[in-house]
Design an enzyme around this catalytic site. Sequence first.
Site, PDB file in Angstrom:
ATOM      1  CG  HIS A  16      42.013  35.607  38.530  1.00 49.61           C
ATOM      2  ND1 HIS A  16      40.713  36.041  38.463  1.00 49.61           N
ATOM      3  CD2 HIS A  16      41.976  34.263  38.345  1.00 49.61           C
ATOM      4  CE1 HIS A  16      39.916  35.000  38.251  1.00 49.61           C
ATOM      5  NE2 HIS A  16      40.658  33.913  38.180  1.00 49.61           N
ATOM      6  CG  HIS A  76      41.448  32.741  33.503  1.00 49.12           C
ATOM      7  ND1 HIS A  76      40.695  31.636  33.175  1.00 49.12           N
ATOM      8  CD2 HIS A  76      41.079  33.083  34.768  1.00 49.12           C
ATOM      9  CE1 HIS A  76      39.906  31.328  34.185  1.00 49.12           C
ATOM     10  NE2 HIS A  76      40.125  32.175  35.174  1.00 49.12           N
TER      11      HIS A  76
HETATM   12  P1  5GP Z   1      38.027  31.391  37.355  1.00 50.23           P
HETATM   13  O1  5GP Z   1      36.954  31.063  38.355  1.00 50.23           O
HETATM   14  O2  5GP Z   1      37.818  30.527  36.128  1.00 50.23           O
HETATM   15  O3  5GP Z   1      39.414  31.362  37.887  1.00 50.23           O
HETATM   16  O4  5GP Z   1      37.805  32.903  36.934  1.00 50.23           O
HETATM   17  C1  5GP Z   1      36.931  33.315  35.935  1.00 50.23           C
HETATM   18  C2  5GP Z   1      36.821  34.810  36.055  1.00 50.23           C
HETATM   19  O5  5GP Z   1      36.149  35.269  34.896  1.00 50.23           O
HETATM   20  C3  5GP Z   1      36.002  35.293  37.256  1.00 50.23           C
HETATM   21  O6  5GP Z   1      36.775  36.193  38.027  1.00 50.23           O
HETATM   22  C4  5GP Z   1      34.776  35.941  36.647  1.00 50.23           C
HETATM   23  O7  5GP Z   1      34.382  37.089  37.351  1.00 50.23           O
HETATM   24  C5  5GP Z   1      35.246  36.286  35.250  1.00 50.23           C
HETATM   25  N1  5GP Z   1      34.212  36.245  34.226  1.00 50.23           N
HETATM   26  C6  5GP Z   1      33.204  35.342  34.109  1.00 50.23           C
HETATM   27  N2  5GP Z   1      32.477  35.599  32.997  1.00 50.23           N
HETATM   28  C7  5GP Z   1      33.048  36.669  32.406  1.00 50.23           C
HETATM   29  C8  5GP Z   1      32.743  37.409  31.223  1.00 50.23           C
HETATM   30  O8  5GP Z   1      31.809  37.124  30.491  1.00 50.23           O
HETATM   31  N3  5GP Z   1      33.564  38.478  30.928  1.00 50.23           N
HETATM   32  C9  5GP Z   1      34.616  38.821  31.725  1.00 50.23           C
HETATM   33  N4  5GP Z   1      35.328  39.882  31.333  1.00 50.23           N
HETATM   34  N5  5GP Z   1      34.921  38.162  32.855  1.00 50.23           N
HETATM   35  C10 5GP Z   1      34.149  37.089  33.189  1.00 50.23           C
END
Ligand code: 5GP
Length: 141
Positions: free
Chosen positions: A104, A102
């Site tokens: 951000h 993903h």
């Molecule tokens: P990563 O750490 O993998 O780069 O980012 C994952 C992102 O997903 C984080 O910013 C976290 O806040 C978000 N996130 C985690 N669980 C959920 C969820 O169930 N729904 C949504 N919409 N965002 C989530």
Amino acid sequence: MAYDPQNVFAKILRDEMPCIPVYEDAQTLAFMDIMPQTDGHTLVIPKAPAETIFELAPEDARALISSTQKVARAVKAALDAPGVILAQINGAAAGQTVPHVHFHIIPRHEGEPLGLHASQLADPEKLKGFAARIVACLGAD
Ligand code: 5GP
């Protein structure tokens, strides 16, 4: 490592978990981050099952960056943000917490503090308000 189909973004894609969407097309989905680092923090994911950018087919990578650019433009306008961070994290060692690739989109204003990564749940009504503003700006695109 094999893709885990039980990760939260896979569940969102299968409609097994809710999200607050702002944009969808055949290859991608964008929705509000539930633990935003700033107001308007939005995520863009491919529909293809890939844990990191390295498992993503080139055509899905192209669709992902194209949707990210489109949604980021709308987030920037909706939040009236002079700056925008685009972040994409690969692997737990780099801080990835959800194993589905993903981007951000984090709008930035001069002097505004950046919240901690994935640490504090936001009020869903507030997120819906930002989503409506982003959707309106996508419509004006
Ligand atoms: P990563 O750490 O993998 O780069 O980012 C994952 C992102 O997903 C984080 O910013 C976290 O806040 C978000 N996130 C985690 N669980 C959920 C969820 O169930 N729904 C949504 N919409 N965002 C989530």
